[in-house]
Design an enzyme around this catalytic site. Sequence first.
Site, PDB file in Angstrom:
ATOM      1  N   ASN A 257       4.642  -0.963   4.872  1.00  0.00           N
ATOM      2  CA  ASN A 257       4.935   0.268   5.620  1.00  0.00           C
ATOM      3  C   ASN A 257       3.663   0.638   6.371  1.00  0.00           C
ATOM      4  O   ASN A 257       2.721   1.161   5.785  1.00  0.00           O
ATOM      5  CB  ASN A 257       5.337   1.378   4.637  1.00  0.00           C
ATOM      6  CG  ASN A 257       5.523   2.724   5.329  1.00  0.00           C
ATOM      7  OD1 ASN A 257       5.496   2.808   6.561  1.00  0.00           O
ATOM      8  ND2 ASN A 257       5.713   3.772   4.535  1.00  0.00           N
TER       9      ASN A 257
ATOM     10  N   LYS B   1       3.194   2.872   8.505  1.00  0.00           N
ATOM     11  CA  LYS B   1       3.124   4.316   8.806  1.00  0.00           C
ATOM     12  C   LYS B   1       2.731   4.523  10.283  1.00  0.00           C
ATOM     13  O   LYS B   1       3.102   3.697  11.119  1.00  0.00           O
ATOM     14  CB  LYS B   1       2.173   5.001   7.821  1.00  0.00           C
ATOM     15  CG  LYS B   1       2.579   4.703   6.361  1.00  0.00           C
ATOM     16  CD  LYS B   1       1.927   5.575   5.325  1.00  0.00           C
ATOM     17  CE  LYS B   1       2.420   5.196   3.930  1.00  0.00           C
ATOM     18  NZ  LYS B   1       1.866   6.017   2.871  1.00  0.00           N
TER      19      LYS B   1
ATOM     20  N   HIS C 290      11.231   8.615   2.774  1.00  0.00           N
ATOM     21  CA  HIS C 290       9.847   8.500   2.278  1.00  0.00           C
ATOM     22  C   HIS C 290       9.313   9.892   1.963  1.00  0.00           C
ATOM     23  O   HIS C 290       9.662  10.858   2.645  1.00  0.00           O
ATOM     24  CB  HIS C 290       8.984   7.814   3.343  1.00  0.00           C
ATOM     25  CG  HIS C 290       7.646   7.416   2.827  1.00  0.00           C
ATOM     26  ND1 HIS C 290       6.613   8.322   2.686  1.00  0.00           N
ATOM     27  CD2 HIS C 290       7.168   6.221   2.378  1.00  0.00           C
ATOM     28  CE1 HIS C 290       5.560   7.688   2.187  1.00  0.00           C
ATOM     29  NE2 HIS C 290       5.865   6.416   1.997  1.00  0.00           N
TER      30      HIS C 290
ATOM     31  N   GLU D  29       6.656  11.266   2.637  1.00  0.00           N
ATOM     32  CA  GLU D  29       6.013  11.930   3.792  1.00  0.00           C
ATOM     33  C   GLU D  29       7.060  12.550   4.713  1.00  0.00           C
ATOM     34  O   GLU D  29       6.818  13.591   5.319  1.00  0.00           O
ATOM     35  CB  GLU D  29       5.117  10.912   4.529  1.00  0.00           C
ATOM     36  CG  GLU D  29       3.882  10.572   3.696  1.00  0.00           C
ATOM     37  CD  GLU D  29       3.330   9.165   3.893  1.00  0.00           C
ATOM     38  OE1 GLU D  29       3.704   8.499   4.870  1.00  0.00           O
ATOM     39  OE2 GLU D  29       2.522   8.735   3.044  1.00  0.00           O
TER      40      GLU D  29
ATOM     41  N   GLU E  84       8.223   5.569  -5.529  1.00  0.00           N
ATOM     42  CA  GLU E  84       6.885   5.883  -5.064  1.00  0.00           C
ATOM     43  C   GLU E  84       6.444   7.213  -5.668  1.00  0.00           C
ATOM     44  O   GLU E  84       6.794   8.277  -5.136  1.00  0.00           O
ATOM     45  CB  GLU E  84       6.861   5.988  -3.529  1.00  0.00           C
ATOM     46  CG  GLU E  84       7.235   4.706  -2.829  1.00  0.00           C
ATOM     47  CD  GLU E  84       6.561   4.574  -1.459  1.00  0.00           C
ATOM     48  OE1 GLU E  84       6.196   3.458  -1.115  1.00  0.00           O
ATOM     49  OE2 GLU E  84       6.386   5.585  -0.767  1.00  0.00           O
TER      50      GLU E  84
ATOM     51  N   GLY F  20      -1.569   6.585  -1.291  1.00  0.00           N
ATOM     52  CA  GLY F  20      -2.784   6.743  -0.498  1.00  0.00           C
ATOM     53  C   GLY F  20      -3.938   7.370  -1.260  1.00  0.00           C
ATOM     54  O   GLY F  20      -4.941   7.772  -0.668  1.00  0.00           O
TER      55      GLY F  20
ATOM     56  N   SER G  13      -0.486   2.837  -3.742  1.00  0.00           N
ATOM     57  CA  SER G  13      -1.782   2.180  -3.971  1.00  0.00           C
ATOM     58  C   SER G  13      -1.656   0.786  -4.573  1.00  0.00           C
ATOM     59  O   SER G  13      -2.490   0.371  -5.377  1.00  0.00           O
ATOM     60  CB  SER G  13      -2.701   3.069  -4.832  1.00  0.00           C
ATOM     61  OG  SER G  13      -2.951   4.300  -4.168  1.00  0.00           O
TER      62      SER G  13
HETATM   63  P1  13P Z   1      -0.281   3.321  -0.120  1.00  0.00           P
HETATM   64  O1  13P Z   1      -0.039   1.876  -0.457  1.00  0.00           O
HETATM   65  O2  13P Z   1      -1.226   3.527   1.009  1.00  0.00           O
HETATM   66  O3  13P Z   1      -0.601   4.131  -1.338  1.00  0.00           O
HETATM   67  O4  13P Z   1       1.108   3.893   0.432  1.00  0.00           O
HETATM   68  C1  13P Z   1       2.258   3.675  -0.291  1.00  0.00           C
HETATM   69  C2  13P Z   1       3.415   4.070   0.539  1.00  0.00           C
HETATM   70  O5  13P Z   1       3.627   5.239   0.823  1.00  0.00           O
HETATM   71  C3  13P Z   1       4.298   3.003   1.037  1.00  0.00           C
HETATM   72  O6  13P Z   1       5.458   3.526   1.584  1.00  0.00           O
END
Ligand code: 13P
Length: 258
Positions: A12, A14, A98, A100, A170, A176, A216
Amino acid sequence: MSTSRKYLIAGNWKMNLNASEGADLASQVVSMFGHQTEVSVCVCPAFTALEAVSNAVNESNIRLGAQNMHFESSGAYTGEVSAEMLRHLYCNFVILGHSERRQYFGEDEVIVNKKTKAALAANLKPIVCIGETLEEREAGRVNEVIKTQAEGALAGISAEQAENLVIAYEPVWAIGTGKTATPEMAEEVHAEIRCLLASLFGEETAEKVRILYGGSMKPGNAAELLAQKNIDGGLIGGASLKANDFAGIVEAAIKLSK
Ligand code: 13P
């Protein structure tokens, strides 16, 4: 992981990488993994990079995914993109719900449910994201949150359709942050999700659905997470932006598939 499910490692990206940067990274992924068949590998660029990345992965085994879509097929929805538009660019997957999107764009279970149904109807495989916040975990509410999110997102979907679903667990506190759920913590929730899927769609279907871990994940922790019985892949954020890190995770999955 059960031998009947193939690992899926999805990047992903982003809101990172323009079309040419995305095509470059995708070409590197193609040269490393484009011809292997042991693990499904997917990259999910921003909308603006989808076409360039689609061309870069064309004629390889690397799959393409989008990060979001609207639930209507067309119309007066300024700024939105439909499932059909994604299919037109040869997307196979779409990330939905997601955290976010939930946090910054107000997406709730009702919206995620509409999107999941629209994606399935358009022959896109939805990667439906669920997961608790740190507050919810500390309050002992993990199972309750997972149940509400999963049942809400998957309401009205048939067992036959559910075979095309992917779920991503997640934990919001691990995204992150560099904090990863321990393999045991993640497995506990993944097993719970598998039970929920069995209650919704029956055991046989639940066994076919891939449940990815996200938060992560990196080369250093991928193998122990992926070795868990109910962890069928990863949804990778930060580490998917670096070809070598992403490669390390895909390689861990390939090794475990043998
Ligand atoms: P990270 O791997 O940066 O923690 O992000 C995970 C994520 O949100 C994947 O959709």
